[in-house]
Design an enzyme around this catalytic site. Structure first.
Site, short mmCIF file in Angstrom:
data_model
loop_
_atom_site.label_atom_id
_atom_site.label_comp_id
_atom_site.label_asym_id
_atom_site.label_seq_id
_atom_site.Cartn_x
_atom_site.Cartn_y
_atom_site.Cartn_z
CB SER A 169 3.32 -4.83 12.44
OG SER A 169 3.20 -5.95 14.02
CD GLU B 263 5.88 -1.92 5.79
OE1 GLU B 263 6.56 -3.05 5.01
OE2 GLU B 263 5.33 -2.26 7.31
CG HIS C 190 3.42 -1.72 9.43
ND1 HIS C 190 4.87 -2.15 9.95
CD2 HIS C 190 3.10 -2.00 11.43
CE1 HIS C 190 5.53 -2.32 10.97
NE2 HIS C 190 4.50 -1.79 11.44
CG ASN D 152 8.04 -5.63 11.86
OD1 ASN D 152 8.66 -5.35 12.00
ND2 ASN D 152 6.29 -5.44 11.45
#
Length: 298
Positions: free
Chosen positions: A118, A151, A139, A189
């Site tokens: 992540s 992702e 991800h 993130n």
């Protein structure tokens, strides 16, 4: 692609295995612990049964999905024939580098190696292999069987061919792939964690309480879950690890973790997985109960 191997049978690993198996792929689920594999397979079974009860899939499709999964406790046995290996181990740089160095030796030359990281650099991970063009990030979002986004992170040397293959594969398993480049935290993130960190800091400074902070974000910004509840769901140790990657990667104090987050992670109050975080999960009920530590006296 015919055979997918997943390294790690935790929350993300079993979710990824579930998703590929349900989409008709043969999946090798690999973990050093037979106990963790047994628990993962039970979780997959339970989640598939929930889909049956909601009439998302049929009982026959559940049986077929479970039959598509094989489990291994030795990595060399589980990956040697794989077309794609997805690493879903702990968010720890040294662990991931060791896994990818081993995978590079064990996998066939044409195999693509992906990480579900992540926040950790795909370029750095690829650097311990001899196939940097075939290393990429995938991800997934939690819970994997439900959330649509993946992702797809291109490392500095990830080839166009590898990227195209993974983008197409994500579509094949009914996900929506979004291509991003390899910078700390990627997109999800890099945006999400500072928000969560700021919510924790608001609590730390006494700006408002747990339910008040979460209510503002749910009702004011139409978030389905407040940031403190979401932090509990992700795991406070994971939130801390990602913020540390952002802070180290950018050298910007705005990514510095809140002292409250640091202390909670150090004390083992990690959220849902430990039974207590900003909320208490030990009662087993559906209603959120604020952790005793953060309750205000009337």
């Amino acid at each position: 692609m015919k055979i997918i191997s997943v390294i790690g049978s935790g929350t993300m690993g079993n979710g990824i295995a579930h998703t590929f198996a349900q989409s008709g792929f043969k999946v090798n689920l690999i973990d050093l612990s037979q106990e963790r594999i047994t628990a993962a397979l039970a979780t997959i079974d339970k989640n598939l049964e929930r889909q049956v009860s909601k009439e998302i899939i049929t009982a026959a499709q559940k049986t077929e999905a479970l039959a598509n999964i094989k489990s291994f406790t030795q990595m060399d046995q589980g990956v040697k024939e794989s077309d794609l290996v997805i690493e879903a181990a702990t968010e720890d740089m040294n662990i991931k580098l060791k896994i990818f160095a081993d995978l590079d030796k064990l996998c066939k030359p044409k195999a693509i190696l992906a990480s579900n990281t992540s926040s950790i650099s795909i370029t750095k991970i690829a650097g311990v292999t001899s196939r940097a063009d075939k290393v990429i990030g995938m991800h997934f979002m939690n819970p994997v069987p439900v959330m649509k986004l993946v992702e797809v992170i291109r490392g500095f040397n990830t080839s166009d061919e590898t990227t195209k293959t993974i983008m197409s594969l994500a579509t094949d398993i009914h996900k929506v792939p979004v291509e991003v480049h390899d910078y700390p935290g990627f997109v999800a993130n890099r945006i999400l964690m500072p928000m969560i960190n700021e919510a924790i800091q608001c609590l730390h400074e006494g700006v408002a309480g747990v339910s008040e902070i979460d209510t503002v974000m749910k009702l004011g910004m139409s978030h389905p879950m407040g940031p403190l509840q979401l932090a509990d769901f992700i795991g406070l140790d994971v939130c801390l690890a990602i913020l540390n990657v952002l802070y180290t990667g950018f050298g910007n104090p705005k990514y510095s973790p809140s002292p409250l987050l640091v202390n909670m992670a150090a004390s083992g109050q990690l959220g849902v997985k430990s039974g207590s975080g900003f909320y208490d999960y030990k009662g087993g009920g559906k209603d959120l109960v604020i952790s005793k530590k953060f309750r205000r006296s009337s």
